[in-house]
Design an enzyme around this catalytic site. Structure first.
Site, PDB file in Angstrom:
ATOM      1  N   THR A  86       0.889  -1.123   0.065  1.00  0.00           N
ATOM      2  CA  THR A  86      -0.187  -0.052   0.023  1.00  0.00           C
ATOM      3  C   THR A  86       0.995   1.298   0.001  1.00  0.00           C
ATOM      4  O   THR A  86       2.031   1.190   0.405  1.00  0.00           O
ATOM      5  CB  THR A  86      -0.822   0.008   1.116  1.00  0.00           C
ATOM      6  N   GLY A  87       0.455   2.298  -0.672  1.00  0.00           N
ATOM      7  CA  GLY A  87       1.086   3.551  -0.624  1.00  0.00           C
ATOM      8  C   GLY A  87       2.425   3.362  -1.463  1.00  0.00           C
ATOM      9  O   GLY A  87       3.464   3.587  -0.687  1.00  0.00           O
ATOM     10  N   SER A  88       2.325   2.921  -2.563  1.00  0.00           N
ATOM     11  CA  SER A  88       3.823   2.440  -3.252  1.00  0.00           C
ATOM     12  C   SER A  88       3.942   3.067  -4.538  1.00  0.00           C
ATOM     13  O   SER A  88       4.835   2.563  -5.340  1.00  0.00           O
ATOM     14  CB  SER A  88       3.467   0.844  -3.458  1.00  0.00           C
ATOM     15  N   GLY A 148       8.531   6.837  -2.797  1.00  0.00           N
ATOM     16  CA  GLY A 148       9.138   6.907  -1.495  1.00  0.00           C
ATOM     17  C   GLY A 148       9.509   5.457  -0.954  1.00  0.00           C
ATOM     18  O   GLY A 148       9.942   4.414  -1.773  1.00  0.00           O
ATOM     19  N   ILE A 149       9.015   5.234   0.408  1.00  0.00           N
ATOM     20  CA  ILE A 149       9.639   3.731   0.849  1.00  0.00           C
ATOM     21  C   ILE A 149       8.761   2.574   0.191  1.00  0.00           C
ATOM     22  O   ILE A 149       9.068   1.636  -0.086  1.00  0.00           O
ATOM     23  CB  ILE A 149       9.376   3.594   2.275  1.00  0.00           C
ATOM     24  N   SER A 159       7.663   2.843  12.613  1.00  0.00           N
ATOM     25  CA  SER A 159       8.750   3.927  12.621  1.00  0.00           C
ATOM     26  C   SER A 159       9.405   4.106  13.896  1.00  0.00           C
ATOM     27  O   SER A 159       8.678   3.749  14.957  1.00  0.00           O
ATOM     28  CB  SER A 159       8.029   5.286  12.237  1.00  0.00           C
ATOM     29  N   TYR A 218       1.232  11.620  14.645  1.00  0.00           N
ATOM     30  CA  TYR A 218       1.603  10.498  14.015  1.00  0.00           C
ATOM     31  C   TYR A 218       2.293   9.507  14.802  1.00  0.00           C
ATOM     32  O   TYR A 218       2.393   8.295  14.488  1.00  0.00           O
ATOM     33  CB  TYR A 218       2.762  11.327  13.060  1.00  0.00           C
TER      34      TYR A 218
END
Length: 264
Positions: A13-15, A18-19, A141, A154
């Site tokens: 996901t969210g790919s 960035g990371i 994180s 966050y």
């Protein structure tokens, strides 16, 4: 090293940047059937073609979904009802004074950063257990252990991800399924780059001077004293996603550059 991932199906996901993009590329290089995700279908299509060109892997697809929208998440699951590897990478962040973080901010961060992984894990975990193989990885994180004063909301979500991953791992006893979290340290992505440029402009510093000040003041415990690259995070995630990592379960794995000031 052959990580024995060929033929596995993975959703990151969210790919599209960035990371997440680095993880997707690394998995694609290992021969997985890859599904990337973002909110913008046009951007997804562009990234899919880029990944195919860069990796030579033709089995790459994209699914658009905004994880703040319940119906879009349900649609994603319907389109992709089963995966071998789930990387819960999607996340949002913003520096904000605690007094200015509204109730809506807290809810939005929890919805995107935490519940996205909960919903997808709930959809895929039982199927992994039935097959007796699977990998669920939460991209948390170092901020989940050392909550940053400049974005407490966050940090809260990153702590929650670690707890959820450990709890889900307890459901995989005596199976070939593992659930882990990976804790990147300060990593240079598009969003972080924009944040740093804004800070540099406000302080009248060059980008290099701002990076040095960041690690002297805001992340002074860093041992490597530099931003981590997305590829450095992807290397660890790809190993954890592989059959070679079968003894790693319920762990919070750090790739933090030594920011967390403990050996444990």
């Amino acid at each position: 090293m052959d990580l024995k991932l060929s033929g596995k199906t993975a959703l990151v996901t969210g790919s599209t940047a960035g990371i997440g993009y680095a993880i997707a590329k690394s998995l694609a290089n290992e021969g997985v059937e890859l599904y990337i995700n973002g909110r913008d279908k046009n951007k997804i299509d562009t990234v899919v073609q880029k990944l195919k060109t860069e990796t030579g892997n033709a089995n790459i697809n994209g699914i658009a979904a905004d994880f703040s929208d319940k119906q879009q998440v349900e649609s994603l699951i319907k389109q992709l009802p089963e995966v071998d590897i789930l990387v819960n990478n999607i996340g949002i962040f913003e520096p904000k004074e605690f007094r200015d973080i509204t109730d809506d901010d807290w809810i939005r961060f929890y919805e995107v950063n935490v519940l996205s992984g909960v919903k997808l894990s709930r959809a895929y975990l039982d199927k992994m257990l039935k097959k007796n193989w699977g990998r669920i990885i939460f991209i948390s994180s170092e901020s989940g252990l050392q909550i940053p004063a400049e974005m407490i909301h966050y940090g809260m979500t990153k702590t929650a991800q670690i707890a959820i991953a450990r709890g889900l791992a307890e459901l995989t006893v005596s199976t070939g399924v593992t659930v882990n979290s990976v804790l990147p340290g300060p990593t240079f992505s598009e969003g972080v780059g924009d944040f740093m440029k804004a800070l540099a402009k406000d302080k009248g510093l060059s980008d290099a001077e701002m990076e040095k000040e960041f690690f002297n003041t805001m992340r002074s415990t860093s041992i490597i004293k530099r931003f981590i690259t997305p590829d450095e995070i992807a290397n660890l995630v790809t190993y954890v996603a592989s059959p070679l990592s079968s003894a790693t379960n319920g762990a919070a794995l750090r790739a933090d550059g030594g920011v967390i000031k403990t050996a444990f």
